[in-house]
Design a protein around this motif. Structure first.
Motif, PDB file in Angstrom:
ATOM      1  N   SER A   5     -47.993   5.591  -9.508  1.00 51.30           N
ATOM      2  CA  SER A   5     -46.597   5.880  -9.966  1.00 51.30           C
ATOM      3  C   SER A   5     -46.437   5.180 -11.459  1.00 51.30           C
ATOM      4  CB  SER A   5     -46.098   5.333  -8.823  1.00 51.30           C
ATOM      5  OG  SER A   5     -45.106   4.658  -8.380  1.00 51.30           O
ATOM      6  N   LEU A  37     -37.792   4.498 -11.289  1.00 47.34           N
ATOM      7  CA  LEU A  37     -38.385   5.204  -9.326  1.00 47.34           C
ATOM      8  C   LEU A  37     -37.099   5.940  -8.757  1.00 47.34           C
ATOM      9  CD1 LEU A  37     -40.901   2.160  -8.359  1.00 47.34           C
ATOM     10  CD2 LEU A  37     -41.875   4.657  -9.258  1.00 47.34           C
ATOM     11  N   ARG A  77     -36.086   9.174 -10.161  1.00 48.39           N
ATOM     12  CA  ARG A  77     -37.127  10.323  -9.384  1.00 48.39           C
ATOM     13  C   ARG A  77     -36.528  10.513  -8.014  1.00 48.39           C
ATOM     14  NH1 ARG A  77     -43.784   9.993 -10.911  1.00 48.39           N
ATOM     15  NH2 ARG A  77     -42.830  12.190 -11.004  1.00 48.39           N
ATOM     16  N   ILE A 132     -37.159   8.903  -5.385  1.00 50.34           N
ATOM     17  CA  ILE A 132     -38.187   7.853  -4.394  1.00 50.34           C
ATOM     18  C   ILE A 132     -37.069   6.667  -3.727  1.00 50.34           C
ATOM     19  CG2 ILE A 132     -40.004   6.435  -4.345  1.00 50.34           C
ATOM     20  CD1 ILE A 132     -40.626   7.279  -7.090  1.00 50.34           C
ATOM     21  N   THR A 133     -37.821   6.640  -2.312  1.00 51.68           N
ATOM     22  CA  THR A 133     -36.419   5.927  -1.030  1.00 51.68           C
ATOM     23  C   THR A 133     -36.650   4.407  -1.494  1.00 51.68           C
ATOM     24  OG1 THR A 133     -38.900   6.142   0.341  1.00 51.68           O
ATOM     25  CG2 THR A 133     -37.374   7.469   0.625  1.00 51.68           C
ATOM     26  N   THR A 138     -39.928   2.973  -0.638  1.00 57.74           N
ATOM     27  CA  THR A 138     -41.335   3.294  -1.338  1.00 57.74           C
ATOM     28  C   THR A 138     -40.829   2.998  -2.312  1.00 57.74           C
ATOM     29  OG1 THR A 138     -41.301   5.961  -0.376  1.00 57.74           O
ATOM     30  CG2 THR A 138     -42.816   5.188  -2.202  1.00 57.74           C
TER      31      THR A 138
END
Length: 320
Positions: free
Chosen positions: A49, A76, A79, A81-82, A85
């Motif tokens: 990442s 992040l 993108r 991403i949760t 995460t």
């Protein structure tokens, strides 16, 4: 006259040249040597990442400041991403930076106070007692893979929410005929569980399949630690797929996974008015030092009685 170089200054200058991604790669290698394959895998995910954010360009630790952390966090988020995460990646980066600080590679700084590093509550994972009974009542004759997954699920439940990784690596010498004693892979904490009849029955069911291995369940076959960990990962994915099939057959609406047995044990225990302190001790929770000090005074028999109450609430669920 030639001037003598100061070895400490030279060493300090050398440390400042250590880059973030290379340092992370070194930590991953160290974890593999220590056979901490789960942590190594998590660091590898975080490294990938961070590498994507840096577009393959490595940087020195001096470049990591609050602005860098915020930019990475925004990257992040963009993108998709949760939140959990993102928190996972941030916690690893924070741990990496703190370790580098202790080694005098990075400068001590508070960089993560303005980004989220907690864990959001996930969707409901616990089953009620009726759902557990429906799963255990399924006729699985001629379906050995489904029966194994159901047995592992119920074994986890009867073992006070034992995690799949601990079940997979559980060895015959961990069971003395009365108690199962093991160390949690996640925390290293030692737990001792009285082997109730339901536990003994499941162990006996697979004794012939594991005759040539040191393990209690037919999940891991290799003696090589790295290969064994890969076998565990493969088995975990397969187990979760089988659990979802069991849920469909039993008309259970919650997406069943290996974590559900642990959440279910805790929920059933709470519903039967077992004190939170006993539940925490039974499950090996050790996140708070004060809680650990208090729980250390509990006798194991208190926890065994609590486990018996939880198991009896579901009733005879494993057919002989």
């Amino acid at each position: 006259m030639a001037t003598r170089k100061n070895p400490r200054k030279a060493q300090s200058a050398q440390k400042k040249k250590i880059t973030v991604l290379s340092y992370m790669a070194r930590q991953i290698d160290l974890m593999k040597l220590e056979k901490r394959f789960g942590t190594s895998r998590n660091y590898s995910k975080a490294q990938n990442s961070l590498n994507a954010f840096l577009k393959g360009r490595d940087i020195c630790f001096s470049r990591i400041d609050e602005s860098f952390v915020h930019e990475y966090n925004s990257f992040l988020e963009q993108r998709g991403i949760t939140r959990n995460t993102i928190s996972f990646y941030m916690r690893i980066l924070r741990a990496l930076y703190n370790k580098a600080t202790k080694e005098h590679i990075a400068r001590p700084r508070q960089l993560f106070s303005d980004v989220y590093t907690g864990v959001d509550k996930t969707r409901k994972r616990a089953l009620d007692e009726k759902a557990v009974k429906r799963i255990m009542a399924l006729d699985l004759k001629g379906l050995p893979s489904l029966m194994l997954s159901r047995d592992i699920f119920y074994f986890s439940f009867c073992m006070r929410g034992m995690s799949f990784v601990d079940i997979a690596f559980l060895k015959k010498h961990d069971y003395d005929g009365e108690y199962i004693t093991y160390h949690r892979q996640k925390t290293g904490q030692r737990l001792m569980v009285y082997a109730e009849p339901c536990i003994e029955r499941i162990i006996r069911r697979y004794s012939s399949q594991t005759a040539g291995t040191p393990y209690i369940f037919p999940i891991i076959k290799s003696d090589n630690s790295e290969t064994a960990f890969r076998q565990y990962q493969t088995a975990l994915g397969y187990h979760n797929r089988k659990l979802k099939e069991l849920a469909r057959r039993a008309k259970v609406n919650i997406p069943l996974s290996s974590y559900c047995a642990r959440h279910t044990w805790a929920t059933v225990a709470r519903n039967h008015h077992i004190p939170i302190s006993v539940i925490a001790a039974a499950m090996g929770h050790n996140s708070e030092k004060t809680t650990l000090i208090y729980l250390a005074s509990l006798e194991n028999s208190v926890i065994d009685k609590a486990n018996r109450r939880v198991i009896e609430s579901v009733g005879k669920a494993v057919s002989p």
